[in-house]
Design a protein around this motif. Structure first.
Motif, PDB file in Angstrom:
ATOM      1  N   LYS A  56     -16.961  -7.879   8.125  1.00 31.35           N
ATOM      2  CA  LYS A  56     -15.833  -7.155   7.536  1.00 31.35           C
ATOM      3  C   LYS A  56     -15.204  -8.017   6.466  1.00 31.35           C
ATOM      4  O   LYS A  56     -14.884  -9.174   6.707  1.00 31.35           O
ATOM      5  N   ASN A  57     -15.025  -7.422   5.311  1.00 35.91           N
ATOM      6  CA  ASN A  57     -14.376  -8.139   4.232  1.00 35.91           C
ATOM      7  C   ASN A  57     -13.530  -7.118   3.488  1.00 35.91           C
ATOM      8  O   ASN A  57     -14.000  -6.453   2.564  1.00 35.91           O
ATOM      9  N   THR A  58     -12.307  -6.944   3.950  1.00 32.34           N
ATOM     10  CA  THR A  58     -11.486  -5.856   3.417  1.00 32.34           C
ATOM     11  C   THR A  58     -10.050  -6.310   3.184  1.00 32.34           C
ATOM     12  O   THR A  58      -9.530  -7.135   3.928  1.00 32.34           O
ATOM     13  N   SER A  59      -9.455  -5.770   2.152  1.00 32.17           N
ATOM     14  CA  SER A  59      -8.031  -5.998   1.929  1.00 32.17           C
ATOM     15  C   SER A  59      -7.438  -4.776   1.230  1.00 32.17           C
ATOM     16  O   SER A  59      -7.976  -4.274   0.253  1.00 32.17           O
ATOM     17  N   TYR A  60      -6.319  -4.295   1.759  1.00 28.75           N
ATOM     18  CA  TYR A  60      -5.645  -3.132   1.186  1.00 28.75           C
ATOM     19  C   TYR A  60      -4.572  -3.559   0.187  1.00 28.75           C
ATOM     20  O   TYR A  60      -3.822  -2.742  -0.311  1.00 28.75           O
ATOM     21  N   HIS A  61      -4.473  -4.862  -0.049  1.00 32.53           N
ATOM     22  CA  HIS A  61      -3.391  -5.312  -0.922  1.00 32.53           C
ATOM     23  C   HIS A  61      -3.785  -5.253  -2.387  1.00 32.53           C
ATOM     24  O   HIS A  61      -4.890  -5.617  -2.761  1.00 32.53           O
ATOM     25  N   LYS A  62      -2.854  -4.786  -3.174  1.00 35.81           N
ATOM     26  CA  LYS A  62      -3.104  -4.476  -4.577  1.00 35.81           C
ATOM     27  C   LYS A  62      -3.755  -5.608  -5.348  1.00 35.81           C
ATOM     28  O   LYS A  62      -4.728  -5.391  -6.070  1.00 35.81           O
ATOM     29  N   GLU A  63      -3.240  -6.818  -5.151  1.00 37.91           N
ATOM     30  CA  GLU A  63      -3.702  -7.959  -5.946  1.00 37.91           C
ATOM     31  C   GLU A  63      -5.181  -8.237  -5.673  1.00 37.91           C
ATOM     32  O   GLU A  63      -5.900  -8.731  -6.536  1.00 37.91           O
ATOM     33  N   ASP A  64      -5.615  -7.935  -4.464  1.00 41.97           N
ATOM     34  CA  ASP A  64      -6.939  -8.364  -4.035  1.00 41.97           C
ATOM     35  C   ASP A  64      -7.614  -7.226  -3.293  1.00 41.97           C
ATOM     36  O   ASP A  64      -8.140  -7.395  -2.201  1.00 41.97           O
ATOM     37  N   GLU A 461       7.006   7.697  21.386  1.00 41.69           N
ATOM     38  CA  GLU A 461       7.153   8.959  20.693  1.00 41.69           C
ATOM     39  C   GLU A 461       7.651   8.753  19.260  1.00 41.69           C
ATOM     40  O   GLU A 461       8.594   7.994  19.051  1.00 41.69           O
ATOM     41  N   ALA A 462       7.029   9.427  18.332  1.00 40.09           N
ATOM     42  CA  ALA A 462       7.438   9.265  16.940  1.00 40.09           C
ATOM     43  C   ALA A 462       6.869  10.416  16.125  1.00 40.09           C
ATOM     44  O   ALA A 462       5.975  11.138  16.568  1.00 40.09           O
ATOM     45  N   GLU A 463       7.405  10.563  14.920  1.00 38.41           N
ATOM     46  CA  GLU A 463       6.849  11.549  13.994  1.00 38.41           C
ATOM     47  C   GLU A 463       6.967  10.992  12.583  1.00 38.41           C
ATOM     48  O   GLU A 463       7.975  10.396  12.232  1.00 38.41           O
ATOM     49  N   GLY A 464       5.925  11.172  11.787  1.00 42.08           N
ATOM     50  CA  GLY A 464       5.986  10.644  10.431  1.00 42.08           C
ATOM     51  C   GLY A 464       4.680  10.821   9.677  1.00 42.08           C
ATOM     52  O   GLY A 464       3.859  11.677  10.014  1.00 42.08           O
ATOM     53  N   ASN A 465       4.519   9.983   8.673  1.00 44.51           N
ATOM     54  CA  ASN A 465       3.306  10.029   7.853  1.00 44.51           C
ATOM     55  C   ASN A 465       2.196   9.265   8.561  1.00 44.51           C
ATOM     56  O   ASN A 465       2.397   8.126   8.986  1.00 44.51           O
ATOM     57  N   LEU A 466       1.033   9.874   8.629  1.00 45.68           N
ATOM     58  CA  LEU A 466      -0.065   9.239   9.354  1.00 45.68           C
ATOM     59  C   LEU A 466      -0.811   8.275   8.423  1.00 45.68           C
ATOM     60  O   LEU A 466      -1.377   8.683   7.408  1.00 45.68           O
ATOM     61  N   VAL A 467      -0.773   7.004   8.792  1.00 42.33           N
ATOM     62  CA  VAL A 467      -1.466   5.982   7.994  1.00 42.33           C
ATOM     63  C   VAL A 467      -2.424   5.214   8.892  1.00 42.33           C
ATOM     64  O   VAL A 467      -2.353   5.306  10.116  1.00 42.33           O
ATOM     65  N   LEU A 468      -3.312   4.458   8.258  1.00 38.57           N
ATOM     66  CA  LEU A 468      -4.211   3.580   9.002  1.00 38.57           C
ATOM     67  C   LEU A 468      -3.976   2.177   8.503  1.00 38.57           C
ATOM     68  O   LEU A 468      -3.926   1.931   7.295  1.00 38.57           O
ATOM     69  N   LEU A 469      -3.799   1.283   9.456  1.00 43.03           N
ATOM     70  CA  LEU A 469      -3.357  -0.058   9.090  1.00 43.03           C
ATOM     71  C   LEU A 469      -4.502  -0.976   8.705  1.00 43.03           C
ATOM     72  O   LEU A 469      -4.286  -2.018   8.108  1.00 43.03           O
ATOM     73  N   ASP A 470      -5.704  -0.591   9.090  1.00 42.90           N
ATOM     74  CA  ASP A 470      -6.822  -1.469   8.750  1.00 42.90           C
ATOM     75  C   ASP A 470      -8.046  -0.622   8.426  1.00 42.90           C
ATOM     76  O   ASP A 470      -8.105   0.561   8.749  1.00 42.90           O
ATOM     77  N   SER A 471      -9.034  -1.253   7.819  1.00 42.99           N
ATOM     78  CA  SER A 471     -10.242  -0.542   7.394  1.00 42.99           C
ATOM     79  C   SER A 471     -11.198  -0.338   8.573  1.00 42.99           C
ATOM     80  O   SER A 471     -11.134  -1.042   9.570  1.00 42.99           O
ATOM     81  N   TRP A 472     -12.064   0.659   8.452  1.00 46.62           N
ATOM     82  CA  TRP A 472     -13.131   0.916   9.424  1.00 46.62           C
ATOM     83  C   TRP A 472     -14.387   1.132   8.585  1.00 46.62           C
ATOM     84  O   TRP A 472     -14.295   1.458   7.389  1.00 46.62           O
ATOM     85  N   PRO A 473     -15.576   0.969   9.178  1.00 46.83           N
ATOM     86  CA  PRO A 473     -16.776   0.925   8.341  1.00 46.83           C
ATOM     87  C   PRO A 473     -17.080   2.208   7.557  1.00 46.83           C
ATOM     88  O   PRO A 473     -17.682   2.150   6.491  1.00 46.83           O
TER      89      PRO A 473
END
Ligand code: ATP
Ligand code: MG
Length: 653
Positions: A56-64, A461-473
């Motif tokens: 795994k080599n992933t980054s969701y950050h803009k700079e990289d 319990e919560a309600e909001g925007n559904l996001v994913l915090l990390d990458s999957w293959p």
């Protein structure tokens, strides 16, 4: 909200499925705590040419920003879906093909599939198609579609499948967008006894901006109908197949080499050319197919999705074939010759795993239960649903009638962008709640965030925007040719996270409930309401088949609730029914969700993959009839005319 019913794990499944609740939890924790180890192990389900050393080599950050999985490994997707099964399963059926006409069928073994794919891969090479070239596939649900797709994978060409129900205009845009020089089509398609002029559509698509892009095409003879033809540009499939050798060497592909482009269904706007790569996608497709459907050798697996959308890619082709499954491929429609057709096919091939969409279930529900009850369906073990939130009413109908109360339903949440299922129950593991996709799969880290991107309490319990915090293959790698749009669409609203565009609710037990697309959320006097919730409430009325709810400008409330409602075939609309529906929503959700307007609709505008296009309904509800926007991906543009007419009546009533 009234408490949903809970369906415990079936006794007959206990001890027979891959996972127990305890084992799921252990695997899940491991996949989150140590993704490298988890995904390295899971990748062994494929045959690699050069083994990978990086996982795994992933980054969701803009700079990289980068997303890479198994980056130094090499493999071939076609080899994994076909060649490697020849040793043990050469004579096993790979595809049971069922034609539109119940008398038409074909059985194709893995050995035969291998031969056909190899030959067609040679045809592509003979016509100068090479690694990295984009091949548009505009074919109906015939074996040649799978052959063409896997032949591309064999030689490393990138396939871009365009659903055969799409118009010339949609096809033109897609050929143009990915600069595709080569196309595979058929003379005509056949669905529900009607012919679809595919070759003619291609010709029309080539009148405009795609004219100078497309150089050659191969045409499968499906009906033998009259078609336009241009020498030197058009070639018959069967003639070309006679000219080539039967052996075709495999192209060695990097794990991050593109496998395909697929355009999203366009429910929310201009379709995006979603690009998937080879290694991670295939690992993820094979894993999720095996685990979510509890696939075991000997299962007969049928996913009804058209190959023109992502479910058809991942769960009619790549996932099941990578697992060496026997699949059913059906050319026709559920209502032809009559509404028993699906269940007759289930009985004919002894289907054990059946995967379809809520829109199909609702359309069959509309026809009544007799069509189901006159078939056996005793072979069924696992059911699946995908494409939209499934309303509890449809869920229960599916569960009781189709599955006779024996088969758990896997409500699978995912997107073209995600490559495979991210949130779903697992057989033998998850007690079911109709309407909830339940829990995340391995390696999937969902969260709900508020509009500022702050995670709303992690485990309750919560309600909001559904996001994913990390990458999957299986994650998409880019929008083809438009990395900027990729980052802007998915990683900008909430920096450092993948934003799905969907809203969701999480209950006490941690089950996820998709509430609809965030853009569709209605804000009534400061209260946010998901479209799915209000629709579910309306759909619970026995006379209602389906509904679509949108907001419209309201002087006092900010937004009012406008509901489009389709009734069962035999039910006439009436004023008293309108009142009943309003009462029902008030009872189930509360006064805040009371529909301001209910419009009777004989049909709803849907994309070709069966999703309701609420953006069109929003325009109608707001009386902005002149600016309905792009309706080229609609299944039946005529329903819009009807809705516009009835809108005038609804508003004046
Ligand atoms: P576009 O992105 O062009 O508007 P689209 O989102 O309809 O098109 P898809 O990728 O085919 O294209 O659909 C994914 C969407 O379908 C999800 O984001 C979600 O809104 C909906 N969806 C799919 N499966 C489920 C499910 N099981 N429950 C709830 N919603 C679902
Ligand atoms: Mg989408």
């Amino acid at each position: 909200m009234s408490e949903p019913k809970l369906y415990p794990i079936h006794n007959h499944l206990k001890g027979k499925t891959f996972f127990t609740a305890e084992k799921y939890q252990r695997f899940y924790n491991e996949s989150i705590e140590n993704p490298e180890a988890f995904w390295a192990k899971e990748a062994c389900r494929l045959d690699w040419m050069q083994p990978f050393t990086k996982v795994k080599n992933t980054s969701y950050h803009k700079e990289d920003f980068h997303i890479r999985w198994y980056e130094d490994g090499t493999l071939n997707a076609c080899y994994n879906c076909v060649d490697r099964h020849l040793k043990d399963k050469g004579d096993q059926v790979a595809i049971f093909w069922e034609g539109d006409n119940p008398e038409d069928s074909r059985t194709i073994t893995y050995k035969e599939l291998h031969q056909e794919i190899s030959k067609f891969a040679n045809v592509l090479r003979m016509h100068d198609v090479h690694k990295g070239d984009r091949v548009t596939i505009y074919l109906p649900m015939i074996p040649e579609a799978i052959i063409a797709i896997l032949a591309c994978a064999r030689i490393g060409a990138i396939h871009s499948v365009v659903f055969a129900g799409f118009s010339a205009e949609s096809l033109e845009g897609r050929i143009f967008d990915c600069d595709s020089h080569f196309l595979v089509t058929a003379d005509e398609g056949v669905r529900g006894g009607k012919k679809i002029p595919l070759k003619k559509n291609v010709e029309e698509a080539l009148q405009g901006k795609a004219a100078h892009i497309l150089k050659k095409m191969i045409v499968v003879k499906r009906t033998g109908g009259d078609i336009p033809w241009q020498e030197k540009r058009d070639f018959w499939y069967h003639e070309e197949m006679d000219k080539v050798a039967i052996d075709c060497p495999l192209e060695e592909m990097g794990a991050e080499d593109p496998l395909f482009i697929l355009y999203t269904s366009g429910s929310t706007g201009k379709p995006k050319g979603v690009l998937h790569t080879t290694g991670g996608y295939l690992v993820y497709a094979a894993l999720t197919h095996q685990y979510v459907f509890d696939y075991h050798p000997g299962d007969i697996y049928w996913c009804t999705a058209d190959i023109g959308w992502v479910t058809g890619h991942t769960y009619s082709i790549y996932g099941p074939l990578a697992n060496g499954a026997t699949i059913v491929l059906f050319e026709g429609v559920p209502q032809y010759p009559d509404a028993s057709r699906f269940w007759k096919i289930v009985d004919k091939y002894k289907v054990t795993i059946f995967y379809t969409a809520p829109t199909v279930i609702r359309s069959l529900m509309r026809e009544g239960t007799d069509f189901v009850q006159k078939t056996s369906r005793a072979s069924l073990r696992i059911l699946g649903s995908v494409g939209e939130p499934i309303n509890p009413e449809a869920w229960e109908w599916y569960y009781d009638n189709v599955g006779n109360g024996r088969c758990p339903i896997m409500d699978t949440w995912w997107q073209t962008e995600t490559g495979g299922i991210l949130i779903s129950a697992l057989p033998g593991v998850t007690p079911l709640k109709p309407g909830s996709a339940t829990f995340p799969l391995f390696g999937v880290k969902p969260a709900l965030v508020n509009h500022k991107g702050q995670i709303i309490e992690n485990n309750s319990e919560a309600e909001g925007n559904l996001v994913l915090l990390d990458s999957w293959p299986g994650q998409m790698r880019t929008v083809y040719g438009d990395q900027e749009r990729f980052i802007k669409t998915y990683f900008t609203d909430f920096p450092g996270m993948y934003f799905s565009g969907d809203g969701a609710r999480r209950d006490k037990e941690g089950n996820y409930w998709i509430t609809g697309r965030v853009d569709d959320v209605i804000n009534v006097s400061g209260h946010r309401l998901g479209t799915a919730e209000v629709e579910s409430a309306l759909d619970a009325h026995p006379k209602v088949v389906e509904s679509a709810v949108v907001g419209f400008p309201h002087d006092i409330k900010g937004q009012g609730i406008y509901a489009f409602v389709t009734l069962h075939k035999k039910e006439p609309p009436s004023e008293s029914l309108r009142k009943e529906l309003i009462d029902l929503v008030r009872r189930k959700i509360g006064a805040i969700a009371t529909p301001d307007r209910i419009q009777w609709a004989s049909g709803l505008p849907k994309t070709r993959s069966g999703k309701i296009m609420r953006r069109i309904l929003r325009k109608i509800a707001a009386n902005e009839l002149e600016t309905l926007g792009d309706i080229s991906t609609l299944a039946d543009p005529l329903v819009v005319d009807d809705l516009v007419k009835n809108h005038k009546y609804t508003v004046s009533a």
